[in-house]
Design an enzyme around this catalytic site. Structure first.
Site, PDB file in Angstrom:
ATOM      1  N   GLU A 201       0.803  -1.234   0.000  1.00 14.42           N
ATOM      2  CA  GLU A 201       0.000   0.000   0.000  1.00 14.42           C
ATOM      3  C   GLU A 201       0.835   1.283   0.000  1.00 14.42           C
ATOM      4  O   GLU A 201       0.832   2.053   0.977  1.00 14.42           O
ATOM      5  CB  GLU A 201      -0.975   0.000   1.181  1.00 14.42           C
ATOM      6  CG  GLU A 201      -2.019  -1.084   1.091  1.00 14.42           C
ATOM      7  CD  GLU A 201      -3.346  -0.746   1.787  1.00 14.42           C
ATOM      8  OE1 GLU A 201      -3.411   0.274   2.474  1.00 14.42           O
ATOM      9  OE2 GLU A 201      -4.300  -1.521   1.603  1.00 14.42           O
ATOM     10  N   GLU A 389      -5.020  -8.276  -0.117  1.00  3.73           N
ATOM     11  CA  GLU A 389      -5.746  -7.960   1.122  1.00  3.73           C
ATOM     12  C   GLU A 389      -7.215  -7.729   0.795  1.00  3.73           C
ATOM     13  O   GLU A 389      -7.541  -7.107  -0.221  1.00  3.73           O
ATOM     14  CB  GLU A 389      -5.242  -6.671   1.790  1.00  3.73           C
ATOM     15  CG  GLU A 389      -4.025  -6.815   2.659  1.00  3.73           C
ATOM     16  CD  GLU A 389      -3.701  -5.539   3.446  1.00  3.73           C
ATOM     17  OE1 GLU A 389      -4.640  -4.861   3.907  1.00  3.73           O
ATOM     18  OE2 GLU A 389      -2.510  -5.244   3.581  1.00  3.73           O
TER      19      GLU A 389
HETATM   20  C1  NOJ Z   1      -4.346  -1.889   4.921  1.00  2.94           C
HETATM   21  C2  NOJ Z   1      -3.016  -2.238   5.511  1.00  2.94           C
HETATM   22  O1  NOJ Z   1      -2.128  -2.840   4.611  1.00  2.94           O
HETATM   23  C3  NOJ Z   1      -3.111  -3.029   6.792  1.00  2.94           C
HETATM   24  O2  NOJ Z   1      -1.938  -2.850   7.494  1.00  2.94           O
HETATM   25  C4  NOJ Z   1      -4.339  -2.571   7.553  1.00  2.94           C
HETATM   26  O3  NOJ Z   1      -4.392  -3.141   8.836  1.00  2.94           O
HETATM   27  C5  NOJ Z   1      -5.556  -2.994   6.772  1.00  2.94           C
HETATM   28  N1  NOJ Z   1      -5.461  -2.584   5.384  1.00  2.94           N
HETATM   29  C6  NOJ Z   1      -6.864  -2.499   7.389  1.00  2.94           C
HETATM   30  O4  NOJ Z   1      -6.848  -1.130   7.521  1.00  2.94           O
END
Ligand code: NOJ
Length: 483
Positions: A201, A389
């Site tokens: 991200e 994710e």
């Molecule tokens: C994005 C991130 O990569 C992760 O670290 C985070 O906990 C989740 N999505 C949820 O916000």
């Protein structure tokens, strides 16, 4: 609470929705290789879960680990929810065997974890910590012993603090240090790890950490500086792709986990779909598009004007080093409709009543799970795609018998997986799915208040309890499908 920046806001800030775009030729039409109503995934589909080092490991002072920017940032009590930090987190550093047994019990086939860079290079570069890899060695051996495939993320936001003396990602020295660390990781791990993810991200940690200052390292830079930070991170990504290839065993694969803006047509008509495809390329111009195309779009550069990043042709080549796979993190949708003014699309604001999950930034929108991989594939003819994710926070409260009946999370997961299958049935090459996340953990500035796990963690006792959503996921994996 965590100031979560809606991921399209950066584009809006730059006025990206307001100028021209050129759309490359669309990809192959979807032949549709399956009968409608087929609710099975392809044989061999990789069902996984994902976590990250700082969010679960704890043991921040053990085995010679150096400080990361998240240690520093979260130790300022006002920076995070009730001053929560990751010093203990899920104590996974000591409980990894239990956590692996948990995954095994759920039938999970793959596990995406991240390495804490400052365990390996306590100063970010220079001398390797002799004990640095010990934990990951133990953890990987335990994982492989039960047949779970590791996917290793090299950078999930926890930059070694020492690198901040040079400005962190404001400096290309950090990109170089990241490349050296990635080379070391590839050498050390590639006998067991066959898939590496460079960075997780980019947009989230660049915007929240360097523009809004809501996340580590807590800087509030100008638009021009932030554009440069994003560019430097991408150079780091490209160098790391090359470093992994140069140092890993043959057959090792490398990709990125990008939270691409999931543009979705408000109504599925040809004109809105075409507009959403243009939007996909432009709203992702800063990260995914330049990685795939080797150039920033004219629209992006024009919108930034004097704030555009400074770059060389060679850097663009590095950034666009071909990937073995593209990882997409898919959460909230961005609704788009056609517009008669350039660039041919308009982002539609969500009304106040729009449904959201417990994390306020996470608007419900399963359609993104169909459109994001589909557009990425149509635009860039990607080889392999992984959903790196997807998941949701719920207000989980154990019942008197200790169960966690998170039906909202199940609704979320089933809806998103249904849309994923829709794309796969149209030949979009999605090879696996990593659910965020295995167990409740440190949700950055939301601390331990926001629970994303399919396993409930009682932070007082560190007891893990599989939630109803965990049982749901176990069933999906066992059936390799939704029915
Ligand atoms: C994005 C991130 O990569 C992760 O670290 C985070 O906990 C989740 N999505 C949820 O916000």
């Amino acid at each position: 609470m965590r100031v979560r920046i809606n991921r399209r806001d950066f584009g809006r800030l730059l006025g990206l929705s307001a100028s021209a775009a050129t759309l490359p030729a669309a990809g192959a039409p979807n032949p549709g290789n399956k009968m409608a109503g087929d609710r099975k995934f392809p044989a061999g589909f990789l069902w996984g879960t994902a976590t990250s080092a700082y969010q679960i490991e704890g043991a921040t002072g053990e085995d010679g680990r150096g400080l990361s920017i998240w240690d520093t940032f979260s130790r300022v009590k006002t920076n995070t929810y009730t001053g929560n930090n990751g010093d203990v987190a899920d104590d996974h550093f000591h409980r990894y065997r239990e956590d692996i047994a948990l995954m095994h019990g759920l039938g999970i086939k793959a596990y995406q974890f991240s390495v804490s860079w400052s365990r390996i290079f306590p100063e970010g570069k220079g001398a390797v910590n002799p004990c640095g890899w010990d934990f990951y060695d133990r953890m990987l051996d335990a994982l492989l012993a039960v047949g779970i495939e590791p996917f290793c993320t090299l950078y999930h936001w926890d930059l070694p603090q020492a690198l901040m003396s040079g400005g962190g990602w404001q400096s290309l020295d950090t990109a170089k240090a990241f490349s050296d660390y990635s080379a070391n990781a590839a050498k050390h791990l590639s006998d067991r790890v066959k898939n590496f993810i460079t960075i997780s991200e980019v947009s989230t940690f660049v915007d929240d950490g360097y523009l809004y200052g809501s996340d580590a390292p807590g800087l509030k830079l100008s638009n021009a500086q932030v554009a440069q930070v994003a560019h430097n991170v991408l150079v780091g990504h490209g160098l790391a792709v090359r470093a992994v290839r140069a140092n890993a065993r043959a057959g090792t694969k490398v990709g990125i986990a990008d939270n691409a803006v999931s543009t979705c047509p408000v109504i599925e008509t040809r004109e809105h779909i075409d507009a959403a495809r243009i939007a996909y390329r432009e709203e992702n111009a800063r990260v995914l598009t330049v990685i795939q195309e080797g150039r920033y779009t004219d629209h992006y550069l024009k919108a930034l004007g004097a704030d555009a990043p400074k770059f060389t042709a060679e850097e663009l080549q590095v950034i666009s080093t071909p990937l073995d796979f593209t990882g997409l993190n898919i959460y909230e949708p961005t609704w788009v409709r056609a517009s008669s003014t350039a660039p041919g699309y308009e982002v539609v604001d969500m009304p106040k009543s729009y449904p959201r999950m417990a994390a306020g930034w996470l608007e419900f929108g399963p359609d993104g799970m169909y459109w994001s991989p589909k557009f990425a594939h149509e635009l860039w003819k990607l080889k392999d795609i992984y959903i790196t994710e997807n998941g949701a926070a719920s207000w989980d409260v154990p019942t008197s018998t200790g169960e966690v009946l998170d039906t909202d999370r199940i609704l979320f997961l089933r809806s998103y997986l249904t849309q994923l299958l829709r794309g796969i049935n149209e030949c979009v090459p999605v090879k696996g799915y990593f659910l965020w996340t295995l167990m409740d953990n440190y949700e950055w500035t939301d601390g331990y208040a926001m629970r994303f796990g399919i396993t409930y963690v009682d932070y007082k006792t560190q007891k893990r309890t599989v939630k109803l959503s965990g049982e749901f996921y176990k069933e999906v994996i066992a059936r390799n499908g939704l029915a």
